[in-house]
Write a protein that holds these residues in place. Structure first.
Motif, PDB file in Angstrom:
ATOM      1  N   ASN A 269       0.845  -1.268  -0.252  1.00  0.00           N
ATOM      2  CA  ASN A 269      -0.011  -0.043   0.141  1.00  0.00           C
ATOM      3  C   ASN A 269       0.882   1.253   0.012  1.00  0.00           C
ATOM      4  O   ASN A 269       1.883   1.196   0.332  1.00  0.00           O
ATOM      5  N   ASN A 293       5.257  -1.831   2.136  1.00  0.00           N
ATOM      6  CA  ASN A 293       4.288  -0.648   2.069  1.00  0.00           C
ATOM      7  C   ASN A 293       5.193   0.574   1.765  1.00  0.00           C
ATOM      8  O   ASN A 293       6.402   0.575   2.446  1.00  0.00           O
ATOM      9  N   ASN A 326       9.305  -2.577   4.236  1.00  0.00           N
ATOM     10  CA  ASN A 326       8.470  -1.409   3.978  1.00  0.00           C
ATOM     11  C   ASN A 326       9.603  -0.108   3.911  1.00  0.00           C
ATOM     12  O   ASN A 326      10.809  -0.133   4.229  1.00  0.00           O
TER      13      ASN A 326
END
Length: 875
Positions: A269, A293, A326
């Motif tokens: 995301n 992410n 991430n």
């Protein structure tokens, strides 16, 4: 759901980009029911059968008669609660879709209760009530595609005990709270490609609220004033939240809020928050994965560091949550992590949690390339744009999992193949060959080529070369070529080929003379407003088939009143007064070259005058869809001027002048079959006419220019070349000077093909056609004529054939037509005039890359110019 006729193009594009396949069902699955309360086409009635001539007035009347396979086509605006109480089948769903349909008002809503195999497509639902615009309950295999919903006091789409269903491209606007809701009994639902906005001032609920299990929330865009982008409630199990773009603006919001859910995969995301939490895994959550992410938090402004947190894991969730791969970037007053207390750096987070070994803190998006964990729970099959992972060969792979080159975040960096396709025609234009071997791969090998021809023939194969034969020749043939690589990336382009026509020059031959019964059965002139039809094929060496247009030198003589003549394809009159080939005054003899399309083997000549007129036509060549010569346009070049030659001698009475045309002035020494010249006679001392013909051949019974003493007259001439030469014969008892400007040549080598055009006026300075006003061309000034409309339908053009007419000149002068980008105006002329004279002449002029030509008025007076297009050339 099936795709429909009215939205076929849009859905075909969707299928190509997302992997959806558009297929037609059997006949039983295509019965249409119409709902239309607008009254624009037919009156509606709820007592009818809902066909197109008597549509239903209400949605529920249509819903009551649906059967598996029904397509309910909705037009108009309805304030009613549509309740769907019938089901389709897996092969034959019931579909409600909009051609222009909206539900709006206090009662506007759609409810699907206890059904299966039902679809809603392209419907808009607006309400201000306490009920969701779309509510589905106790149902399975439901598809919602492209609905648009708005409500100020309820969820936009509410699913209750719904299984194995799809919400795709839902648009949620205004204050819905939440935007989309999946209750605890809902499972196996995919919410993808939605846009969820909340521009209102008051904070609303989550963009997507998930309380059930094994659902997927992917590739959605969520932004605005909401409490959360995606919320996963306590009791939710095994859900995936991936490839979503979440941008929230309130300080109390959370991008992805795992509020006690178990086994959630939060992957790839892109979450941006101003001064709020980006990703939160709350106390009570378990077995949550937060990987791949890209998080940006508190980049600007002053934030509360206890709220502005990139990734926060709290309470018992720290014992079972995985945080890795991430990229987290925080501002000066925000914090990148909490575990459960906040930390100021990635190094502190690693030390405190033992997590984030492959996390990164960098403002450079390049670090996200080829560095993800493709084995992460919830890892998406495709990115936000539908792209699958692709290896960037310029970046060292630092990722892991089955695909070690996947990217972090929502967007995979890809390089698609480049398409380079060339089209060619053969077999008189019936067979179109496509060669895409010039295409180059991106970062993945090319897997296939697809060729779509405009008769719906599709060829998909590994080879870049394909061909297709049509039953008959078409003037414009679009072919859509798609190249696909092994990762599914495509390049697509529609190429256009115009087979065009070749030219066959012939020695001048008289084919029409209304004075001598040539081409007609009598010696009667053409009556006022009358026409004569001339059979041109299967005569005088012209074949019976394959002829698309003929080139003739047409002369009008003995007119009894002023007027003009129009030549056009047989039975295809272009309209009264819209185009002309020759203009005259009473008693005048006027020649002009004419290129005219052939229809049914014939051409027509129309006399637009109040008097009679005789017409003479000499055939000089024809265009064919078979073998012949190609044309090479050239900027006008003066190749003959007897006034400037040694001795400055005019052509003697009954004399013949021979001109070498090949091997000079850009004309090759070999392969030339004909030349095109603008020929002008000037200073004649007696009545007469000029005949231009191939060198060494017998003088034909034909004419190119006619004159009276002292007249200067131009005409375009296309003449076959023999021995590299052409001849000019003066039939008059007096002398005459001759000027010739070369404008192109026909060759057996490479050149342009011709496209005959239904006559159309493209310029008239008197009538604002092709210009902004009604002002004549000023003295010693030029006028640009843009021919983009021809190029728009045909692609790049190399030359244009225009019948040009000057009228209302106020002083002696001449007009020069030449390419718009020419650095220098050529020493050449196309039309010559005296004050008050109207003079037509056919003009062939090269067209520049901007599809323009220029017309220069050399006169000290003004002149109006009219131009009718009769054809054009393309490579």
């Amino acid at each position: 759901m099936r795709r429909h006729r009215l939205i076929g193009l849009a859905m075909a594009t969707l299928a190509a980009t997302t992997g959806l396949v558009a297929t037609a069902g059997p006949a039983a699955a295509s019965s249409s029911i119409y709902v239309d309360n607008t009254g624009k086409n037919y009156p509606c009635s709820d007592s009818g059968v809902g066909d197109v001539t008597r549509p239903f007035c209400t949605l529920n009347a249509a819903a009551a008669v649906t059967v598996p396979g029904s397509d309910v086509v909705v037009t108009g605006t309805y304030d009613e609660r549509l309740t769907i109480t019938r089901s389709g089948t897996a092969d034959h769903p019931i579909t409600f879709w909009s051609s222009d349909g909206t539900l709006s008002g206090p009662h506007a809503a759609i409810a699907i209760e206890g059904q299966h195999d039902v679809g809603i497509e392209f419907l808009t639902v607006w309400n201000q009530a306490d009920v969701p615009p779309i509510a589905v309950s106790n149902s399975t295999r439901i598809t919602l595609e492209y609905p648009r919903v708005s409500s100020s006091r309820a969820a936009g789409v509410q699913l209750t005990a719904v299984t194995n269903s799809m919400l795709k491209n839902v648009r949620v606007v205004q204050g819905t709270s939440p935007g989309i809701s999946l209750d605890a009994a809902t499972s196996g639902v995919t919410v993808s490609d939605a846009t969820i906005e909340s521009p209102v001032a008051t904070s609303r609920g989550a963009g997507v609220l998930v309380l059930g299990s094994h659902n997927t929330v992917t590739r959605n865009t969520i932004k605005g004033n909401r409490t959360a982008g995606v919320t996963l409630g306590a009791g939710a199990t095994g859900n995936a939240v991936s490839a979503n773009v979440i941008t929230l603006t309130t300080t109390d919001s959370v991008g992805v809020d795992n509020a006690g859910a178990t086994g959630t995969g939060i992957s790839n995301n892109a979450v941006t928050s101003s001064c709020s939490a980006a990703i939160r895994v709350a106390d009570g959550s378990s077995a949550v994965s937060v990987q791949n992410n890209v998080v940006r938090v508190g980049a600007t402004g002053t934030c509360n560091p206890d709220k502005a947190i990139g990734i926060g894991v709290y309470g018992t969730a720290t014992s079972t949550t995985t945080v890795d791969y991430n990229t987290v970037r925080s501002g000066a007053t925000s914090r990148p992590y909490a575990w459960p207390t906040t930390v100021a750096s990635l190094a502190e987070f690693r030390s405190l949690s033992g997590q984030g070994a492959h996390d990164l803190d960098s403002p450079d998006d390049a670090v996200n390339i080829d560095s993800a964990n493709s084995a992460a729970p919830g890892f998406p099959e495709a990115d936000l744009l539908g792209h699958r992972p692709q290896d960037n060969p310029e970046v060292t792979n630092s990722g892991t999992g089955p695909v070690g080159y996947a990217d972090r975040g929502t967007t995979e960096q890809v390089k698609a193949p480049t398409l380079n396709a060339r089209l060619s025609a053969s077999d008189r234009g019936r067979t179109i060959a496509v060669d895409a071997s010039g295409s180059t791969p991106g970062w993945a090998p090319i897997a296939s080529y697809t060729f779509f021809f405009n008769d719906n023939t599709t060829i998909t194969q590994a080879s870049p070369v394909a061909s297709h034969t049509f039953p008959q020749r078409s003037e414009h043939v679009p072919v859509t070529v798609t190249v696909t690589d092994t990762s599914g990336l495509q390049a697509r382009e529609t190429k256009l080929i115009q087979p065009g026509d070749s030219y066959v020059p012939v020695p001048p031959v008289r084919v029409l003379d209304t004075r001598e019964r040539i081409g007609v059965p009598t010696t009667t002139p053409i009556a006022p407003g009358g026409l004569v039809t001339l059979q041109v094929t299967d005569h005088n060496g012209v074949p019976a088939t394959g002829v698309t247009s003929v080139t003739m030198n047409v002369t009008v003589t003995e007119p009894t009143a002023s007027g003009f003549l129009t030549a056009f394809p047989h039975d295809m009159w272009p309209g009264g007064g819209t185009t002309s080939n020759l203009n005259w005054v009473r008693g005048q003899t006027v020649p002009n070259l004419v290129v005219v399309q052939v229809h049914d083997g014939k051409v027509d000549f129309s006399n637009s005058s109040s008097g009679t007129v005789h017409v003479v036509a000499d055939l000089v060549g024809y265009h064919t869809d078979g073998d012949g010569s190609r044309y090479v346009p050239a900027s006008p070049t003066r190749v003959l001027d007897t006034r400037e030659a040694v001795g400055r001698n005019p052509v003697a009475p009954g004399g013949t002048l021979t001109l070498q045309v090949t091997g000079a002035n850009g004309v090759p020494a070999t392969g030339v079959t004909a030349v095109t010249m603008n020929v002008t006679v000037t200073q004649p001392t007696a009545n007469g006419f000029l005949t231009v013909y191939p060198d060494g051949q017998a003088l034909p019974n034909a004419s190119n220019l006619n004159w009276t003493p002292g007249l200067t007259a131009p005409n375009l001439v296309v003449v076959p070349v023999v021995n590299g030469k052409v001849a000019f014969h003066n039939t008059s008892p007096g002398t005459v000077h001759v000027v010739a400007d070369l404008v192109g040549y026909h060759t057996t080598g490479t050149g342009s093909v011709f496209h005959a055009y239904q006559p159309k006026r493209v310029l008239d300075t008197r009538s604002r056609i092709g210009t902004d006003g009604t002002t004549p061309v000023a003295p010693n000034s030029d006028l640009s004529l843009n021919l983009w409309s021809l190029a728009e339908q045909s692609g790049p053009i190399t030359g244009v054939v225009l019948n040009m007419t000057v009228t209302e000149p106020t002083a002696n002068g001449f007009l020069t037509a030449y390419p718009g980008t020419a650095q220098q105006r050529p020493n050449a002329s196309n039309l010559n005039w005296v004050p008050g004279q109207t003079v037509p002449n056919l003009v062939v002029v090269p067209v520049d890359s901007d599809n323009q030509i220029r017309l220069f008025n050399t006169s000290p007076g003004t002149v109006h110019v009219v131009a009718d297009v009769y054809g054009y050339y393309t490579n």
